[in-house]
Design a protein around this motif. Structure first.
Motif, PDB file in Angstrom:
ATOM      1  N   HIS A 195      -3.030 -14.493  -3.256  1.00  0.00           N
ATOM      2  CA  HIS A 195      -2.694 -13.432  -4.212  1.00  0.00           C
ATOM      3  C   HIS A 195      -3.277 -12.111  -3.697  1.00  0.00           C
ATOM      4  O   HIS A 195      -4.370 -12.097  -3.112  1.00  0.00           O
ATOM      5  N   ASN A 230       7.931 -15.021   3.645  1.00  0.00           N
ATOM      6  CA  ASN A 230       7.073 -15.576   2.607  1.00  0.00           C
ATOM      7  C   ASN A 230       7.891 -15.948   1.375  1.00  0.00           C
ATOM      8  O   ASN A 230       8.936 -15.368   1.100  1.00  0.00           O
ATOM      9  N   HIS A 231       7.389 -16.922   0.632  1.00  0.00           N
ATOM     10  CA  HIS A 231       8.018 -17.304  -0.626  1.00  0.00           C
ATOM     11  C   HIS A 231       7.413 -16.471  -1.755  1.00  0.00           C
ATOM     12  O   HIS A 231       6.200 -16.544  -2.013  1.00  0.00           O
ATOM     13  N   ALA A 232       8.240 -15.679  -2.413  1.00  0.00           N
ATOM     14  CA  ALA A 232       7.768 -14.887  -3.540  1.00  0.00           C
ATOM     15  C   ALA A 232       7.486 -15.793  -4.732  1.00  0.00           C
ATOM     16  O   ALA A 232       7.787 -16.994  -4.720  1.00  0.00           O
ATOM     17  N   THR A 233       6.914 -15.218  -5.778  1.00  0.00           N
ATOM     18  CA  THR A 233       6.460 -16.001  -6.927  1.00  0.00           C
ATOM     19  C   THR A 233       7.549 -16.884  -7.511  1.00  0.00           C
ATOM     20  O   THR A 233       7.330 -18.082  -7.754  1.00  0.00           O
ATOM     21  N   ILE A 279       1.988 -15.724  -3.741  1.00  0.00           N
ATOM     22  CA  ILE A 279       3.017 -15.987  -2.736  1.00  0.00           C
ATOM     23  C   ILE A 279       2.667 -17.248  -1.957  1.00  0.00           C
ATOM     24  O   ILE A 279       1.524 -17.717  -1.967  1.00  0.00           O
ATOM     25  N   GLU A 336       1.987 -13.982 -11.555  1.00  0.00           N
ATOM     26  CA  GLU A 336       2.775 -12.986 -10.846  1.00  0.00           C
ATOM     27  C   GLU A 336       2.005 -12.472  -9.636  1.00  0.00           C
ATOM     28  O   GLU A 336       0.803 -12.202  -9.717  1.00  0.00           O
ATOM     29  N   GLY A 337       2.714 -12.360  -8.541  1.00  0.00           N
ATOM     30  CA  GLY A 337       2.088 -11.872  -7.307  1.00  0.00           C
ATOM     31  C   GLY A 337       1.669 -12.972  -6.362  1.00  0.00           C
ATOM     32  O   GLY A 337       1.436 -12.720  -5.175  1.00  0.00           O
ATOM     33  N   ARG A 379      10.358 -18.048  -6.182  1.00  0.00           N
ATOM     34  CA  ARG A 379      10.734 -19.125  -5.265  1.00  0.00           C
ATOM     35  C   ARG A 379       9.633 -20.177  -5.191  1.00  0.00           C
ATOM     36  O   ARG A 379       9.906 -21.378  -5.116  1.00  0.00           O
ATOM     37  N   ARG A 438      -2.226 -14.101   5.724  1.00  0.00           N
ATOM     38  CA  ARG A 438      -0.833 -13.897   6.115  1.00  0.00           C
ATOM     39  C   ARG A 438      -0.733 -13.575   7.599  1.00  0.00           C
ATOM     40  O   ARG A 438       0.152 -14.093   8.303  1.00  0.00           O
TER      41      ARG A 438
END
Length: 417
Positions: free
Chosen positions: A106, A134-137, A154, A151-152, A139, A117
């Motif tokens: 996060h 990257n996979h967002a929230t 990944i 939220e946020g 996904r 990352r």
């Protein structure tokens, strides 16, 4: 021929001259036996308990590329690990299996978030592939619904592999025996035989038959892992190892379902915790603590380690409402880590050590993933005493093709009790 008959026959043949004696029946000793046999040596492996009894059956079950070693700048170890993982996946098809992993982090973690990352970006490049997105929230929630809904958050994908570590050791030992090597378990080394100031053999005690003998060889390899200093003590050598305990919790996959391996920072510190599917279970680990308990005692997880791992699970998978009643098992192993005196156990290097003292070659440390490369390093240290080892190809095959269970004859078994 029964296993007991084979054992008796091998015990009776111990008086013959040997090229190499290997002490220790874990992943390192098994790999040294396999490669020595491939070089045509008359090699004997002895194990004080059962094959893979120690650390080699208590690992994180990962054949991994060493992602976390990038943080310490140990790029050569990561390269070697990635190369050896690729080899094991190819040659151990069906035993070593690929596993999709994700690092979840996060932005509130600040620089550590970006460091993670960036580390995976470099890691993926080292594997020879362009890093994936990257996979967002949203996904991430689709891929692993039980993850914390924040939220946020990944997910950064990367590749690893898993294995039944004990089965891998047994496979290597069986292939070595089938190729002409010899292996005895429940045989303890009680002393080292020295001639002209150099180690020339071992004194053995059969803990099953309660008998002893002396066996001579051109060379002796100490591949006893965390017990290496105990063997070296016969030479009055100063300790080199820092035994570190790693413990795991085991959940049923029905109660804790996962489609990916998930790694994340523990809520109380920088250490990474991994949660991964394995067989019909989900593993959570690992800890990294000094292990002052005598090695003769079975290692076990402490209440503090249980609390530490449960805290990690509850922080990342709160929707599952897991508690101690959901833990179906736990296990602990002791890692043979070379001591540098670092205050933090996790800062110690996972490099292996090859050391020659009065003719005894000790090989210890390192990782399951790099077992073949470690074995070659140990055998290289013996080339002056055993010139035949010069013909061993460093990039040759390691695992053979397993026979069909339907029509292939069983290979000779290790001489077990």
């Amino acid at each position: 021929m029964s296993a007991s008959t084979e054992r008796e026959a091998l015990w009776g043949a111990l008086a013959r001259p040997w090229d190499l004696i290997i002490i220790g029946g874990g992943i390192t000793g098994a790999s040294v036996l396999r490669e020595a046999t491939r070089a045509g040596l008359k090699a004997l492996l002895v194990e004080q308990r059962d094959f893979a009894w120690g650390t080699s059956s208590r690992s994180s079950k990962l054949v991994h590329g060493g992602l976390r070693y990038l943080a310490t700048g140990d790029v050569p170890l990561v390269r070697q690990s990635i190369r050896e993982r690729k080899r094991l996946l190819a040659e151990g098809n069906g035993l070593v299996k690929p596993l999709d992993f994700m690092l979840t982090s996060h932005p509130r973690e600040g620089g550590k978030h970006w460091q993670g990352r960036a580390g995976i970006f470099v890691y993926e490049l080292l594997t020879g592939r362009w890093p994936r997105g990257n996979h967002a929230t949203a996904r991430l929630r689709e891929l692993e619904p039980s993850l914390v809904r924040e939220e946020g958050l990944i997910g950064v994908p990367y590749d690893e592999a898993w294995v039944d570590d004990a089965r891998l050791v047994l496979r290597i030992v069986r292939e070595a025996v089938a190729a002409g090597g010899s292996a005895l378990n429940h045989v303890r080394v009680t002393g080292l035989l020295r001639e002209d100031g150099r180690v020339a053999g071992v004194e053995l005690m059969d803990t099953v038959g309660q008998r002893s003998t002396t066996v001579r060889a051109r060379a002796v390899v100490n591949a006893t892992g965390v017990w290496a200093d105990s063997v070296r003590a016969h030479l009055s050598a100063a300790p080199k190892l820092r035994p570190l305990r790693g413990s795991h919790l085991v959940f049923s996959s029905q109660r804790f379902p996962l489609a990916h391996g998930i790694s994340f920072r523990h809520p109380r510190g920088d250490r990474f915790v991994c949660v991964m599917p394995w067989e019909d279970s989900t593993l959570v680990g690992t800890t990294d603590l000094d292990h002052p308990t005598p090695l003769s005692q079975e290692p076990s997880i402490s209440p503090e380690e249980v609390a530490y791992l449960m805290e990690a699970v509850e922080s990342r998978f709160p929707a599952l409402k897991l508690n101690l009643d959901d833990v179906v098992s736990c296990y602990a192993g002791v890692r043979p880590v070379i001591s540098s005196g670092a205050s933090d156990p996790s800062k110690e290097s996972r490099e292996h050590l090859v050391l020659e003292e009065e003719g005894l070659v000790t090989v210890t440390g390192g990782k399951l993933t790099t077992c073949r490369a470690i074995a070659h390093d140990a055998l290289r240290a013996l080339r002056r005493r055993i010139p035949e080892l010069s013909a061993l190809e460093p990039d040759g095959p390691f695992l053979g093709t397993p026979p069909s269970l339907d029509d292939a004859p069983s290979p000779p078994r290790p001489a077990c009790a």
